[in-house]
Design a protein around this motif. Structure first.
Motif, PDB file in Angstrom:
ATOM      1  N   ASP A  68      69.969  28.687  23.282  1.00  0.00           N
ATOM      2  CA  ASP A  68      68.764  29.304  22.733  1.00  0.00           C
ATOM      3  C   ASP A  68      67.601  28.326  22.656  1.00  0.00           C
ATOM      4  OD1 ASP A  68      69.994  31.697  22.471  1.00  0.00           O
ATOM      5  OD2 ASP A  68      70.440  31.504  20.336  1.00  0.00           O
ATOM      6  N   VAL A  69      67.904  27.112  22.218  1.00  0.00           N
ATOM      7  CA  VAL A  69      66.853  26.112  22.045  1.00  0.00           C
ATOM      8  C   VAL A  69      66.197  25.804  23.394  1.00  0.00           C
ATOM      9  CG1 VAL A  69      66.439  23.680  21.487  1.00  0.00           C
ATOM     10  CG2 VAL A  69      67.828  25.099  19.953  1.00  0.00           C
ATOM     11  N   LEU A  70      67.017  25.614  24.408  1.00  0.00           N
ATOM     12  CA  LEU A  70      66.498  25.260  25.728  1.00  0.00           C
ATOM     13  C   LEU A  70      65.745  26.443  26.348  1.00  0.00           C
ATOM     14  CD1 LEU A  70      66.244  23.179  27.912  1.00  0.00           C
ATOM     15  CD2 LEU A  70      68.572  23.666  28.646  1.00  0.00           C
ATOM     16  N   ALA A  71      66.301  27.642  26.188  1.00  0.00           N
ATOM     17  CA  ALA A  71      65.636  28.833  26.734  1.00  0.00           C
ATOM     18  C   ALA A  71      64.263  29.008  26.080  1.00  0.00           C
ATOM     19  CB  ALA A  71      66.503  30.068  26.512  1.00  0.00           C
ATOM     20  N   ARG A  72      64.183  28.765  24.777  1.00  0.00           N
ATOM     21  CA  ARG A  72      62.913  28.905  24.073  1.00  0.00           C
ATOM     22  C   ARG A  72      61.898  27.879  24.592  1.00  0.00           C
ATOM     23  NH1 ARG A  72      64.235  27.790  18.681  1.00  0.00           N
ATOM     24  NH2 ARG A  72      65.862  29.346  18.938  1.00  0.00           N
ATOM     25  N   ALA A  73      62.372  26.647  24.804  1.00  0.00           N
ATOM     26  CA  ALA A  73      61.481  25.591  25.300  1.00  0.00           C
ATOM     27  C   ALA A  73      60.948  25.951  26.689  1.00  0.00           C
ATOM     28  CB  ALA A  73      62.219  24.255  25.334  1.00  0.00           C
ATOM     29  N   VAL A  74      61.803  26.536  27.519  1.00  0.00           N
ATOM     30  CA  VAL A  74      61.367  26.921  28.876  1.00  0.00           C
ATOM     31  C   VAL A  74      60.356  28.074  28.783  1.00  0.00           C
ATOM     32  CG1 VAL A  74      62.131  27.935  31.066  1.00  0.00           C
ATOM     33  CG2 VAL A  74      63.477  26.107  29.995  1.00  0.00           C
ATOM     34  N   ASP A  78      53.915  25.610  29.348  1.00  0.00           N
ATOM     35  CA  ASP A  78      52.615  26.020  29.900  1.00  0.00           C
ATOM     36  C   ASP A  78      52.745  27.245  30.810  1.00  0.00           C
ATOM     37  OD1 ASP A  78      50.223  26.288  31.171  1.00  0.00           O
ATOM     38  OD2 ASP A  78      50.161  24.257  31.998  1.00  0.00           O
ATOM     39  N   GLY A  79      52.048  28.315  30.459  1.00  0.00           N
ATOM     40  CA  GLY A  79      52.181  29.588  31.160  1.00  0.00           C
ATOM     41  C   GLY A  79      51.847  29.511  32.636  1.00  0.00           C
ATOM     42  N   ALA A  80      50.993  28.555  33.014  1.00  0.00           N
ATOM     43  CA  ALA A  80      50.571  28.457  34.417  1.00  0.00           C
ATOM     44  C   ALA A  80      51.537  27.623  35.249  1.00  0.00           C
ATOM     45  CB  ALA A  80      49.173  27.844  34.482  1.00  0.00           C
ATOM     46  N   ALA A  81      52.484  26.958  34.579  1.00  0.00           N
ATOM     47  CA  ALA A  81      53.393  26.056  35.312  1.00  0.00           C
ATOM     48  C   ALA A  81      54.332  26.844  36.214  1.00  0.00           C
ATOM     49  CB  ALA A  81      54.200  25.229  34.318  1.00  0.00           C
ATOM     50  N   PRO A  82      54.545  26.363  37.445  1.00  0.00           N
ATOM     51  CA  PRO A  82      55.546  27.009  38.303  1.00  0.00           C
ATOM     52  C   PRO A  82      56.945  26.803  37.714  1.00  0.00           C
ATOM     53  CG  PRO A  82      54.660  25.025  39.356  1.00  0.00           C
ATOM     54  CD  PRO A  82      53.884  25.218  38.090  1.00  0.00           C
ATOM     55  N   PRO A  83      57.941  27.595  38.187  1.00  0.00           N
ATOM     56  CA  PRO A  83      59.257  27.617  37.519  1.00  0.00           C
ATOM     57  C   PRO A  83      59.880  26.241  37.284  1.00  0.00           C
ATOM     58  CG  PRO A  83      59.155  29.340  39.166  1.00  0.00           C
ATOM     59  CD  PRO A  83      57.874  28.570  39.296  1.00  0.00           C
ATOM     60  N   PHE A  84      59.935  25.394  38.317  1.00  0.00           N
ATOM     61  CA  PHE A  84      60.647  24.135  38.097  1.00  0.00           C
ATOM     62  C   PHE A  84      59.917  23.245  37.100  1.00  0.00           C
ATOM     63  CE2 PHE A  84      62.279  19.905  38.730  1.00  0.00           C
ATOM     64  CZ  PHE A  84      63.643  20.153  38.693  1.00  0.00           C
ATOM     65  N   ASP A 135      67.718  33.250  32.315  1.00  0.00           N
ATOM     66  CA  ASP A 135      67.015  34.359  31.643  1.00  0.00           C
ATOM     67  C   ASP A 135      65.568  33.990  31.356  1.00  0.00           C
ATOM     68  OD1 ASP A 135      69.079  36.125  31.588  1.00  0.00           O
ATOM     69  OD2 ASP A 135      69.639  35.779  29.492  1.00  0.00           O
ATOM     70  N   ALA A 136      65.381  32.784  30.820  1.00  0.00           N
ATOM     71  CA  ALA A 136      64.036  32.345  30.445  1.00  0.00           C
ATOM     72  C   ALA A 136      63.140  32.254  31.674  1.00  0.00           C
ATOM     73  CB  ALA A 136      64.106  31.000  29.717  1.00  0.00           C
ATOM     74  N   LEU A 137      63.688  31.745  32.783  1.00  0.00           N
ATOM     75  CA  LEU A 137      62.893  31.622  34.013  1.00  0.00           C
ATOM     76  C   LEU A 137      62.546  33.002  34.573  1.00  0.00           C
ATOM     77  CD1 LEU A 137      64.695  28.575  35.683  1.00  0.00           C
ATOM     78  CD2 LEU A 137      62.358  28.610  34.775  1.00  0.00           C
ATOM     79  N   ARG A 138      63.491  33.951  34.449  1.00  0.00           N
ATOM     80  CA  ARG A 138      63.186  35.321  34.879  1.00  0.00           C
ATOM     81  C   ARG A 138      62.060  35.919  34.037  1.00  0.00           C
ATOM     82  NH1 ARG A 138      68.719  36.134  35.512  1.00  0.00           N
ATOM     83  NH2 ARG A 138      68.893  37.368  33.619  1.00  0.00           N
ATOM     84  N   ASP A 139      62.111  35.644  32.724  1.00  0.00           N
ATOM     85  CA  ASP A 139      61.045  36.130  31.845  1.00  0.00           C
ATOM     86  C   ASP A 139      59.687  35.576  32.262  1.00  0.00           C
ATOM     87  OD1 ASP A 139      62.889  37.500  30.433  1.00  0.00           O
ATOM     88  OD2 ASP A 139      62.887  36.198  28.666  1.00  0.00           O
ATOM     89  N   ARG A 140      59.693  34.406  32.878  1.00  0.00           N
ATOM     90  CA  ARG A 140      58.444  33.809  33.351  1.00  0.00           C
ATOM     91  C   ARG A 140      58.064  34.322  34.733  1.00  0.00           C
ATOM     92  NH1 ARG A 140      56.761  29.012  30.777  1.00  0.00           N
ATOM     93  NH2 ARG A 140      55.577  28.626  32.674  1.00  0.00           N
ATOM     94  N   GLY A 141      58.868  35.226  35.283  1.00  0.00           N
ATOM     95  CA  GLY A 141      58.501  35.845  36.551  1.00  0.00           C
ATOM     96  C   GLY A 141      59.259  35.343  37.770  1.00  0.00           C
ATOM     97  N   ALA A 142      60.192  34.405  37.584  1.00  0.00           N
ATOM     98  CA  ALA A 142      60.958  33.919  38.741  1.00  0.00           C
ATOM     99  C   ALA A 142      61.937  35.005  39.194  1.00  0.00           C
ATOM    100  CB  ALA A 142      61.714  32.645  38.376  1.00  0.00           C
ATOM    101  N   PRO A 143      62.112  35.178  40.505  1.00  0.00           N
ATOM    102  CA  PRO A 143      63.127  36.125  40.988  1.00  0.00           C
ATOM    103  C   PRO A 143      64.526  35.719  40.496  1.00  0.00           C
ATOM    104  CG  PRO A 143      61.710  35.357  42.792  1.00  0.00           C
ATOM    105  CD  PRO A 143      61.402  34.508  41.597  1.00  0.00           C
TER     106      PRO A 143
END
Lengths: 207, 207
Positions: A68-74, A78-84, A135-143
């Motif tokens: 949970d902690v790591l997912a929250r941090a991801v 920064d909203g503009a940052a690419p996934p990696f 999950d967190a990366l998907r929430d940010r729009g990553a396939p």
């Protein structure tokens, strides 16, 4: 015997954890009882129960929150940052919480490595961390598939940085090691020509 | 009833595997017996025993060899290749052995995903593959920690490529998908500036 001890000991949790790790390393995790841990720490079973559910909990307390902690941090990077980049920001952020804990982390790793049961639990734990990060990366729009790949790579980077840090804590804090490790991996991969077959025998021409 | 069947059926192994996968998908791996598998395939238990030790073996036959096969491919890659290139050559090489097996591989994955017991076995299997690949990279001169990191990343690339391939087998063979997936990862990581802290709040200035 314990009548003269203060009711509240601000260092009880640390003392119990240190006693447990020392005993696990001496006798093997499977052979140590909670009673032995409390005796070594000079504390009561009641103190133990205040901080830990059981002896396994001494080893893994805190790490159950890691997904949970790591997912929250991801998610909060920064909203503009690419996934990696978002992933790296999250890993660096969480690494900060380990500061000053290198010796304890090294002991914990040594105990886990000596026990097949704990290694198995460790794998399950890292799988849960990987799923939460994906999950967190998907929430940010990553396939879906990219999110799963990056999450696995991020966890591999973090584990490698953690090993390097516990092996040689004086070479820098964990957060810096995470960034160095990721940079090294990117450099090693970036040097490869992915368009050309690595060797003729491995990739027959396709029709 | 079986008297008229030929003693040797060149397709017996495939028929048993297909019958087993169909039954696992219908009823759940845990609820299927070897007798049900042989009846569905129209074969005897003796035929079954010729190819498989037990029902778990139907699912994992061949994959027990994966650690050794992949490690050998990595060891035998072009001696001048840097570690990640050697790893990629090995992954592409092994991917070739999966050609034409996309439907069976997809079914196998679906069965594994439906069973916590098999998922656990899958994690153990991937850990063994990772260890074997790390050994092979060390034999090629990679430092221990780099070898372990690259091995984890290589396994993540392979698993991702495998998922993409079983989801959409017509978009290219597994070996090509492995190379595409690795290239995508390298591009995503290469875009990151590792020297700059990802965001000020995540990395306080070091003294």
């Amino acid at each position: 015997m314990l009548a003269s001890m203060p009711r509240w000991d601000p260092h009880a949790e640390d003392r119990l954890r240190e006693a447990a790790l020392a005993l696990f390393l001496e006798h093997g995790y499977e052979n140590v009882t909670v009673t032995q841990i409390t005796e070594r720490a000079g504390l009561t079973r009641r103190s133990f129960s205040r901080y830990f559910a059981d002896k396994r909990d001494v080893l893994f307390a805190g790490s159950d929150e890691l997904p949970d902690v790591l997912a929250r941090a991801v998610r909060h990077a920064d909203g503009a940052a690419p996934p990696f980049e978002a992933l790296l920001a999250g890993l660096v952020d969480v690494a900060g919480a380990f500061e000053g804990q290198a010796p304890l982390t090294a002991q914990r790793q040594a105990v886990v490595e000596a026990s097949p049961e704990l290694q198995e639990r460790g794998r399950t734990k890292f799988a849960a961390v990987t799923d939460a990060v994906a999950d967190a990366l998907r929430d940010r729009g990553a396939p879906v598939s990219e999110a799963a790949l990056l999450a696995q790579v991020g966890v591999a980077v973090f584990r490698t940085a953690l090993d390097r840090w516990t092996d040689d804590p004086d070479a820098g804090e964990l957060s810096a090691r995470v960034r160095e490790t990721a940079a090294e991996l990117a450099a090693g991969m970036g040097a490869v020509d992915f368009t050309a077959p690595p060797s003729p025998s491995h990739a027959p021409p396709r029709p």
